[in-house]
Design an enzyme around this catalytic site. Sequence first.
Site, PDB file in Angstrom:
ATOM      1  N   HIS A  60       0.834  -1.204   0.000  1.00  0.00           N
ATOM      2  CA  HIS A  60       0.000   0.000   0.000  1.00  0.00           C
ATOM      3  C   HIS A  60       0.871   1.259   0.000  1.00  0.00           C
ATOM      4  O   HIS A  60       2.007   1.240   0.478  1.00  0.00           O
ATOM      5  CB  HIS A  60      -0.926  -0.002   1.216  1.00  0.00           C
ATOM      6  CG  HIS A  60      -2.113  -0.909   1.043  1.00  0.00           C
ATOM      7  ND1 HIS A  60      -3.172  -0.940   1.908  1.00  0.00           N
ATOM      8  CD2 HIS A  60      -2.388  -1.818   0.075  1.00  0.00           C
ATOM      9  CE1 HIS A  60      -4.067  -1.830   1.489  1.00  0.00           C
ATOM     10  NE2 HIS A  60      -3.608  -2.379   0.379  1.00  0.00           N
ATOM     11  N   GLU A  62       0.971   3.964   1.642  1.00  0.00           N
ATOM     12  CA  GLU A  62       1.469   4.500   2.915  1.00  0.00           C
ATOM     13  C   GLU A  62       2.736   3.781   3.370  1.00  0.00           C
ATOM     14  O   GLU A  62       3.682   4.409   3.857  1.00  0.00           O
ATOM     15  CB  GLU A  62       0.397   4.368   4.008  1.00  0.00           C
ATOM     16  CG  GLU A  62      -0.859   5.189   3.760  1.00  0.00           C
ATOM     17  CD  GLU A  62      -1.895   4.433   2.944  1.00  0.00           C
ATOM     18  OE1 GLU A  62      -1.516   3.468   2.231  1.00  0.00           O
ATOM     19  OE2 GLU A  62      -3.084   4.800   3.013  1.00  0.00           O
ATOM     20  N   CYS A 100      -6.067   1.858   5.159  1.00  0.00           N
ATOM     21  CA  CYS A 100      -6.781   0.670   5.629  1.00  0.00           C
ATOM     22  C   CYS A 100      -6.378   0.405   7.079  1.00  0.00           C
ATOM     23  O   CYS A 100      -5.430   1.000   7.595  1.00  0.00           O
ATOM     24  CB  CYS A 100      -6.463  -0.540   4.752  1.00  0.00           C
ATOM     25  SG  CYS A 100      -4.809  -1.232   5.021  1.00  0.00           S
ATOM     26  N   CYS A 103      -2.641  -0.668   7.572  1.00  0.00           N
ATOM     27  CA  CYS A 103      -1.683   0.434   7.401  1.00  0.00           C
ATOM     28  C   CYS A 103      -1.764   1.409   8.566  1.00  0.00           C
ATOM     29  O   CYS A 103      -0.756   1.925   9.036  1.00  0.00           O
ATOM     30  CB  CYS A 103      -1.938   1.182   6.100  1.00  0.00           C
ATOM     31  SG  CYS A 103      -1.438   0.267   4.635  1.00  0.00           S
TER      32      CYS A 103
END
Length: 189
Positions: A60, A62, A100, A103
């Site tokens: 992801h 991040e 999410c 994360c």
Amino acid sequence: MIRKLDSVLLAQNKFIYNYKNMRWAKGRNETYLCFVVKRRLGPDSLSFDFGHLHNRTGCHAELLFLSYLGALCPGLWGCADDRNRRLSYSVTWFCSWSPCANCATTLTRFLRQTPNLRLRIFVSRLYFCDLEGSPHVEGLRDPRRAGVQVKVMSYKDYFYCWQTFVAHRLSRFKAWEGLHTNYVLCQEN
DNA sequence: ATTTTCAAT
């Protein structure tokens, strides 16, 4: 003044497509993250770097950003000055989706261990937050408990991103239909 | 009313 090649700037259509805050963002199977890094020197903070990235398969956006952090913020870790102090940075990022649950947890844990990094998060759309009992609502709450400012992007934030991260040439940011309404709806979550 | 999502093919 920081000057970068156009290639590090986002294309206009890519920005609009990915950041458009419509309620059902069909086909946005990517997440973009635009960031500004500032170095904090006493009361002043100086713009240090900026750019954007997007998720890769299996990572992801991040967490990808976190993996670049050492390069983006020299002296964040270790003792960087003669008085044994670490340098302080502040990062503001603008993400097309909110983080999410996973994360958010990783991010929160990371920030607790890195007090010399201050983070502000802006999100365009809320990731899976509509569903009842969605675990991803933590994506907003968890970092907040760790002192992270998490906000939904409003017109002025899109405007700023357009000016900062987009190859806009001379064209001015033009709001899409429903921008403000969708912002208000998101913000209520 | 229903649609959508850091893909999978």
